[in-house]
Design a protein around this motif. Structure first.
Motif, PDB file in Angstrom:
ATOM      1  N   GLU A   9     -46.497  79.242  31.768  1.00 60.10           N
ATOM      2  CA  GLU A   9     -46.596  78.144  30.812  1.00 60.10           C
ATOM      3  C   GLU A   9     -46.014  76.869  31.420  1.00 60.10           C
ATOM      4  OE1 GLU A   9     -45.799  78.406  26.242  1.00 60.10           O
ATOM      5  OE2 GLU A   9     -43.918  77.859  27.243  1.00 60.10           O
ATOM      6  N   ARG A  10     -44.949  77.044  32.173  1.00 63.57           N
ATOM      7  CA  ARG A  10     -44.342  75.943  32.922  1.00 63.57           C
ATOM      8  C   ARG A  10     -43.876  76.515  34.254  1.00 63.57           C
ATOM      9  NH1 ARG A  10     -40.031  73.296  29.676  1.00 63.57           N
ATOM     10  NH2 ARG A  10     -41.790  72.161  28.765  1.00 63.57           N
ATOM     11  N   SER A  11     -44.553  76.136  35.326  1.00 62.01           N
ATOM     12  CA  SER A  11     -44.256  76.722  36.626  1.00 62.01           C
ATOM     13  C   SER A  11     -42.927  76.224  37.173  1.00 62.01           C
ATOM     14  CB  SER A  11     -45.370  76.386  37.615  1.00 62.01           C
ATOM     15  OG  SER A  11     -45.063  76.897  38.897  1.00 62.01           O
ATOM     16  N   PRO A  12     -42.140  77.106  37.782  1.00 58.86           N
ATOM     17  CA  PRO A  12     -40.880  76.672  38.392  1.00 58.86           C
ATOM     18  C   PRO A  12     -41.062  75.624  39.487  1.00 58.86           C
ATOM     19  CG  PRO A  12     -40.958  79.062  38.208  1.00 58.86           C
ATOM     20  CD  PRO A  12     -42.324  78.560  37.878  1.00 58.86           C
ATOM     21  N   ASP A  13     -42.244  75.591  40.093  1.00 60.28           N
ATOM     22  CA  ASP A  13     -42.452  74.624  41.180  1.00 60.28           C
ATOM     23  C   ASP A  13     -42.975  73.286  40.671  1.00 60.28           C
ATOM     24  OD1 ASP A  13     -45.146  74.932  40.658  1.00 60.28           O
ATOM     25  OD2 ASP A  13     -45.671  75.669  42.637  1.00 60.28           O
ATOM     26  N   GLY A  14     -43.141  73.151  39.369  1.00 62.97           N
ATOM     27  CA  GLY A  14     -43.597  71.883  38.808  1.00 62.97           C
ATOM     28  C   GLY A  14     -45.033  71.526  39.109  1.00 62.97           C
ATOM     29  N   GLY A  15     -45.810  72.492  39.576  1.00 62.30           N
ATOM     30  CA  GLY A  15     -47.220  72.234  39.844  1.00 62.30           C
ATOM     31  C   GLY A  15     -47.571  72.015  41.290  1.00 62.30           C
ATOM     32  N   ARG A  16     -46.703  72.420  42.205  1.00 60.04           N
ATOM     33  CA  ARG A  16     -46.996  72.253  43.639  1.00 60.04           C
ATOM     34  C   ARG A  16     -47.964  73.305  44.177  1.00 60.04           C
ATOM     35  NH1 ARG A  16     -42.210  72.477  47.226  1.00 60.04           N
ATOM     36  NH2 ARG A  16     -41.295  73.871  45.677  1.00 60.04           N
ATOM     37  N   VAL A 170     -49.555  81.656  51.695  1.00 60.04           N
ATOM     38  CA  VAL A 170     -48.190  81.985  52.111  1.00 60.04           C
ATOM     39  C   VAL A 170     -47.577  80.844  52.907  1.00 60.04           C
ATOM     40  CG1 VAL A 170     -46.877  83.470  53.684  1.00 60.04           C
ATOM     41  CG2 VAL A 170     -48.458  84.492  52.023  1.00 60.04           C
ATOM     42  N   LEU A 171     -48.339  80.290  53.867  1.00 56.70           N
ATOM     43  CA  LEU A 171     -47.809  79.237  54.729  1.00 56.70           C
ATOM     44  C   LEU A 171     -47.534  77.947  53.965  1.00 56.70           C
ATOM     45  CD1 LEU A 171     -49.997  79.724  57.932  1.00 56.70           C
ATOM     46  CD2 LEU A 171     -47.662  80.524  57.530  1.00 56.70           C
ATOM     47  N   LEU A 172     -48.224  77.738  52.859  1.00 52.64           N
ATOM     48  CA  LEU A 172     -47.988  76.544  52.056  1.00 52.64           C
ATOM     49  C   LEU A 172     -46.538  76.447  51.594  1.00 52.64           C
ATOM     50  CD1 LEU A 172     -51.252  76.411  49.921  1.00 52.64           C
ATOM     51  CD2 LEU A 172     -50.370  74.557  51.345  1.00 52.64           C
ATOM     52  N   ARG A 173     -45.864  77.579  51.497  1.00 53.14           N
ATOM     53  CA  ARG A 173     -44.469  77.570  51.064  1.00 53.14           C
ATOM     54  C   ARG A 173     -43.566  76.863  52.075  1.00 53.14           C
ATOM     55  NH1 ARG A 173     -44.464  81.095  46.644  1.00 53.14           N
ATOM     56  NH2 ARG A 173     -42.300  80.466  46.323  1.00 53.14           N
ATOM     57  N   LEU A 174     -44.058  76.666  53.289  1.00 54.35           N
ATOM     58  CA  LEU A 174     -43.245  76.058  54.343  1.00 54.35           C
ATOM     59  C   LEU A 174     -43.427  74.553  54.466  1.00 54.35           C
ATOM     60  CD1 LEU A 174     -43.794  78.683  57.182  1.00 54.35           C
ATOM     61  CD2 LEU A 174     -41.679  78.296  55.902  1.00 54.35           C
ATOM     62  N   LYS A 175     -44.277  73.961  53.657  1.00 57.53           N
ATOM     63  CA  LYS A 175     -44.620  72.558  53.856  1.00 57.53           C
ATOM     64  C   LYS A 175     -43.411  71.630  53.789  1.00 57.53           C
ATOM     65  CE  LYS A 175     -48.309  70.552  52.540  1.00 57.53           C
ATOM     66  NZ  LYS A 175     -49.402  69.955  51.749  1.00 57.53           N
ATOM     67  N   SER A 176     -42.464  71.951  52.944  1.00 52.20           N
ATOM     68  CA  SER A 176     -41.300  71.066  52.803  1.00 52.20           C
ATOM     69  C   SER A 176     -40.159  71.429  53.757  1.00 52.20           C
ATOM     70  CB  SER A 176     -40.788  71.110  51.358  1.00 52.20           C
ATOM     71  OG  SER A 176     -40.347  72.420  51.024  1.00 52.20           O
ATOM     72  N   PHE A 183     -45.620  74.040  64.753  1.00 53.53           N
ATOM     73  CA  PHE A 183     -46.791  74.766  65.246  1.00 53.53           C
ATOM     74  C   PHE A 183     -48.036  74.003  64.793  1.00 53.53           C
ATOM     75  CE2 PHE A 183     -43.269  77.624  64.651  1.00 53.53           C
ATOM     76  CZ  PHE A 183     -43.243  78.358  65.821  1.00 53.53           C
ATOM     77  N   PRO A 184     -48.471  73.008  65.580  1.00 53.03           N
ATOM     78  CA  PRO A 184     -49.554  72.125  65.138  1.00 53.03           C
ATOM     79  C   PRO A 184     -50.834  72.851  64.744  1.00 53.03           C
ATOM     80  CG  PRO A 184     -48.462  71.201  67.054  1.00 53.03           C
ATOM     81  CD  PRO A 184     -47.902  72.580  66.868  1.00 53.03           C
ATOM     82  N   ASN A 185     -51.161  73.939  65.445  1.00 53.05           N
ATOM     83  CA  ASN A 185     -52.401  74.622  65.070  1.00 53.05           C
ATOM     84  C   ASN A 185     -52.286  75.292  63.712  1.00 53.05           C
ATOM     85  OD1 ASN A 185     -50.687  76.697  66.052  1.00 53.05           O
ATOM     86  ND2 ASN A 185     -52.431  77.922  66.773  1.00 53.05           N
ATOM     87  N   LEU A 186     -51.082  75.742  63.340  1.00 51.35           N
ATOM     88  CA  LEU A 186     -50.897  76.324  62.011  1.00 51.35           C
ATOM     89  C   LEU A 186     -50.897  75.249  60.936  1.00 51.35           C
ATOM     90  CD1 LEU A 186     -48.234  79.128  62.589  1.00 51.35           C
ATOM     91  CD2 LEU A 186     -50.737  79.300  62.565  1.00 51.35           C
ATOM     92  N   ALA A 187     -50.295  74.100  61.239  1.00 49.18           N
ATOM     93  CA  ALA A 187     -50.325  72.998  60.280  1.00 49.18           C
ATOM     94  C   ALA A 187     -51.766  72.565  60.019  1.00 49.18           C
ATOM     95  CB  ALA A 187     -49.493  71.828  60.787  1.00 49.18           C
ATOM     96  N   ALA A 188     -52.574  72.517  61.076  1.00 51.96           N
ATOM     97  CA  ALA A 188     -53.981  72.147  60.916  1.00 51.96           C
ATOM     98  C   ALA A 188     -54.744  73.231  60.163  1.00 51.96           C
ATOM     99  CB  ALA A 188     -54.607  71.910  62.293  1.00 51.96           C
ATOM    100  N   TYR A 189     -54.392  74.466  60.400  1.00 52.45           N
ATOM    101  CA  TYR A 189     -55.006  75.606  59.704  1.00 52.45           C
ATOM    102  C   TYR A 189     -54.763  75.501  58.199  1.00 52.45           C
ATOM    103  CZ  TYR A 189     -55.254  80.624  58.367  1.00 52.45           C
ATOM    104  OH  TYR A 189     -55.518  81.838  57.764  1.00 52.45           O
ATOM    105  N   VAL A 190     -53.524  75.221  57.813  1.00 53.68           N
ATOM    106  CA  VAL A 190     -53.195  75.069  56.397  1.00 53.68           C
ATOM    107  C   VAL A 190     -53.950  73.879  55.809  1.00 53.68           C
ATOM    108  CG1 VAL A 190     -51.347  74.504  54.772  1.00 53.68           C
ATOM    109  CG2 VAL A 190     -50.970  76.214  56.570  1.00 53.68           C
ATOM    110  N   ALA A 191     -54.023  72.786  56.559  1.00 51.58           N
ATOM    111  CA  ALA A 191     -54.739  71.607  56.072  1.00 51.58           C
ATOM    112  C   ALA A 191     -56.215  71.920  55.839  1.00 51.58           C
ATOM    113  CB  ALA A 191     -54.582  70.452  57.070  1.00 51.58           C
ATOM    114  N   ARG A 192     -56.814  72.746  56.692  1.00 45.70           N
ATOM    115  CA  ARG A 192     -58.210  73.127  56.481  1.00 45.70           C
ATOM    116  C   ARG A 192     -58.367  73.928  55.192  1.00 45.70           C
ATOM    117  NH1 ARG A 192     -58.141  73.523  62.119  1.00 45.70           N
ATOM    118  NH2 ARG A 192     -57.478  75.692  62.116  1.00 45.70           N
ATOM    119  N   GLY A 193     -57.392  74.801  54.933  1.00 48.26           N
ATOM    120  CA  GLY A 193     -57.446  75.556  53.685  1.00 48.26           C
ATOM    121  C   GLY A 193     -57.345  74.641  52.477  1.00 48.26           C
TER     122      GLY A 193
END
Length: 217
Positions: A9-16, A170-176, A183-193
């Motif tokens: 009903e109200r996410s702990p992450d505030g909608g991230r 899973v990797l989105l949890r590491l953005k902050s 790991f630039p290729n992983l950052a680009a991988y997440v961005a593609r997702g």
């Protein structure tokens, strides 16, 4: 019938988009399937009606007719097996995609969650500051292994699959954290997702819920 999933009903992450219902929404969007969302409060999650769907009192759950499922991996796998677009047709490729789903949840996510939750759990302890670099290195080990495996490819094994959906989630949890950028290729991988139209729709839907909920002091 249109399946119904549950979400905070109200996410702990505030909608991230870090709550696990986003993963299920994304899978349904990738599959082009309509769905309904039933919002539950933290109190309702511990009540008998919800515990009948998820004995651990968590979200999401998935209901379609007489079928009720819990655990995100099981739900996404069920969606992927029923609808085209998330698993390859060829048997070996299909098996590898499922293996990547398990790897995301069982191998990559645990050290990330431990690193994420430690400051909240023991941040007041004098030894916490010494522990955090150790946990960072555990995450780096997994990221280094994953980075080497991905290389310059767009996705983990050929085309986009449910394995990529779970791994990106899973990797989105590491953005902050700053760790992903090492790991630039992983950052680009997440961005593609994140750039996939289905992900954008799923993210927008869960964000709208959180934006609409009034905040209390």
């Amino acid at each position: 019938m249109i399946p119904t999933i549950t979400a905070f009903e109200r996410s702990p992450d505030g909608g991230r988009g870090l709550a696990r219902d986003t993963r299920v929404r994304w899978a349904l969007e990738e599959a082009g399937q309509p769905y309904q969302v039933r919002l539950v409060s933290f109190t309702a999650m511990k009540q008998p009606a919800h515990l009948a769907l998820n004995p651990f009192g968590q979200i999401p759950t998935y209901q379609d007719g007489d079928l009720a499922l819990f655990e995100t991996g099981a739900i996404v796998l069920h969606i992927a097996e029923r609808h085209a677009g998330l698993l390859p047709i060829e048997a070996d490729a299909r098996a590898r995609a499922i293996a990547w789903m398990f790897a995301a949840l069982n191998t990559v996510e645990p050290p990330i969650l431990e690193r994420e939750q430690t400051p909240y759990a023991v941040g007041d302890k004098p030894w916490c500051a010494e522990l955090l670099p150790i946990l960072d290195d555990r995450v780096r080990t997994r990221l280094s292994q994953l980075s080497a495996r991905l290389g310059e490819a767009d996705w983990l094994d050929g085309g986009f699959s449910a394995g990529d959906l779970m791994m990106v989630s899973v990797l989105l949890r590491l953005k902050s954290s700053g760790l992903l950028e090492e790991f630039p290729n992983l950052a680009a991988y997440v961005a593609r997702g994140e750039a996939r139209p289905a992900y954008k729709r799923a993210f927008a839907a869960q964000l709208l819920v959180n934006a609409a909920m009034p905040r209390t002091s």
